[in-house]
Design a protein around this motif. Sequence first.
Motif, mmCIF file in Angstrom:
data_model
loop_
_atom_site.group_PDB
_atom_site.id
_atom_site.type_symbol
_atom_site.label_atom_id
_atom_site.label_comp_id
_atom_site.label_asym_id
_atom_site.label_seq_id
_atom_site.Cartn_x
_atom_site.Cartn_y
_atom_site.Cartn_z
ATOM 1 N N PHE A 52 0.810 -1.211 0.000
ATOM 2 C CA PHE A 52 0.000 0.000 0.000
ATOM 3 C C PHE A 52 0.848 1.267 0.000
ATOM 4 N N LEU A 53 2.142 1.161 0.240
ATOM 5 C CA LEU A 53 2.985 2.350 0.340
ATOM 6 C C LEU A 53 3.051 3.123 -0.966
ATOM 7 N N GLY A 54 3.030 2.419 -2.081
ATOM 8 C CA GLY A 54 3.048 3.095 -3.376
ATOM 9 C C GLY A 54 1.802 3.923 -3.590
ATOM 10 N N SER A 55 0.654 3.366 -3.227
ATOM 11 C CA SER A 55 -0.588 4.126 -3.396
ATOM 12 C C SER A 55 -0.639 5.304 -2.435
ATOM 13 N N LEU A 58 1.498 7.942 -4.039
ATOM 14 C CA LEU A 58 0.745 8.485 -5.168
ATOM 15 C C LEU A 58 -0.322 9.457 -4.676
ATOM 16 N N ASN A 59 -1.034 9.089 -3.626
ATOM 17 C CA ASN A 59 -2.068 9.946 -3.059
ATOM 18 C C ASN A 59 -1.451 11.253 -2.558
ATOM 19 N N TYR A 60 -0.336 11.151 -1.874
ATOM 20 C CA TYR A 60 0.345 12.342 -1.359
ATOM 21 C C TYR A 60 0.782 13.246 -2.511
ATOM 22 N N GLY A 61 1.395 12.666 -3.529
ATOM 23 C CA GLY A 61 1.875 13.448 -4.672
ATOM 24 C C GLY A 61 0.755 14.161 -5.404
ATOM 25 N N VAL A 62 -0.340 13.468 -5.639
ATOM 26 C CA VAL A 62 -1.483 14.084 -6.337
ATOM 27 C C VAL A 62 -2.098 15.174 -5.469
ATOM 28 N N THR A 63 -2.183 14.955 -4.172
ATOM 29 C CA THR A 63 -2.726 15.974 -3.267
ATOM 30 C C THR A 63 -1.892 17.249 -3.332
ATOM 31 N N ALA A 93 -6.145 19.348 2.908
ATOM 32 C CA ALA A 93 -5.060 18.405 3.177
ATOM 33 C C ALA A 93 -5.574 17.133 3.841
ATOM 34 N N PHE A 94 -6.734 17.212 4.469
ATOM 35 C CA PHE A 94 -7.338 16.029 5.079
ATOM 36 C C PHE A 94 -8.458 15.448 4.224
ATOM 37 N N VAL A 95 -9.237 16.320 3.609
ATOM 38 C CA VAL A 95 -10.405 15.867 2.850
ATOM 39 C C VAL A 95 -10.000 15.271 1.499
ATOM 40 N N PHE A 96 -9.145 15.961 0.746
ATOM 41 C CA PHE A 96 -8.776 15.497 -0.591
ATOM 42 C C PHE A 96 -8.160 14.102 -0.585
ATOM 43 N N PRO A 97 -7.181 13.794 0.295
ATOM 44 C CA PRO A 97 -6.621 12.433 0.293
ATOM 45 C C PRO A 97 -7.658 11.363 0.632
ATOM 46 N N ALA A 98 -8.606 11.690 1.497
ATOM 47 C CA ALA A 98 -9.651 10.718 1.832
ATOM 48 C C ALA A 98 -10.539 10.452 0.622
ATOM 49 N N LEU A 99 -10.886 11.498 -0.104
ATOM 50 C CA LEU A 99 -11.727 11.328 -1.289
ATOM 51 C C LEU A 99 -10.974 10.644 -2.431
ATOM 52 N N PHE A 100 -9.664 10.823 -2.475
ATOM 53 C CA PHE A 100 -8.834 10.253 -3.539
ATOM 54 C C PHE A 100 -8.320 8.859 -3.195
ATOM 55 N N ARG A 102 -9.613 5.749 -2.924
ATOM 56 C CA ARG A 102 -9.964 4.645 -3.826
ATOM 57 C C ARG A 102 -9.198 4.747 -5.144
ATOM 58 N N SER A 103 -9.133 5.945 -5.686
ATOM 59 C CA SER A 103 -8.430 6.126 -6.952
ATOM 60 C C SER A 103 -6.950 5.811 -6.803
ATOM 61 N N SER A 104 -6.334 6.252 -5.726
ATOM 62 C CA SER A 104 -4.901 6.003 -5.563
ATOM 63 C C SER A 104 -4.612 4.506 -5.437
ATOM 64 N N ARG A 105 -5.462 3.773 -4.725
ATOM 65 C CA ARG A 105 -5.263 2.321 -4.611
ATOM 66 C C ARG A 105 -5.415 1.647 -5.972
ATOM 67 N N SER A 106 -6.468 2.027 -6.683
ATOM 68 C CA SER A 106 -6.733 1.445 -7.989
ATOM 69 C C SER A 106 -5.640 1.811 -8.990
#
Length: 135
Positions: A52-55, A58-63, A93-100, A102-106
């Motif tokens: 899961f570290l890669g996702s 990825l989530n952090y970078g996109v945020t 910084a808290f809301v966007f990563p939570a919403l993203f 599923r996409s980051s995992r996928s």
Amino acid sequence: MHVTRSQIIQRGFTHRCPNCGGRTLFRAGTMFKVNRACTACGLPIERDEGSFLGSMALNYGVTVLVYLLPLVVLGATGVLSAKVALIAGLVGAFVFPALFYRSSRSWWIMCYYFFLPQHLPANRRAVRADEDENI
């Protein structure tokens, strides 16, 4: 190959299993619970500890690139007041990563199988069949 790279990309962007295309990456009725394996074809989704570290990266970078960096630019250029930019940044910084999430995992699973499509069970069967024909 049975599953092409373009199919892997399409399935990644629509949160589907890269092997069979089923909507089985996440448990039904939950936002954050990932299935250990696809309930349709058995493809391991949680490959091993730390997968899961890669996702997460990825989530952090996109945020940072998609959400926080534009706020910093808008705040620095005076389009937004510093106070509004700061509040929007802290909330986002808290809301966007939570919403993203599923996409980051996928997308992370998509990236893995895009570069290693032969690791998909559907493609392993196709490779074995080709090898058997050549014998």
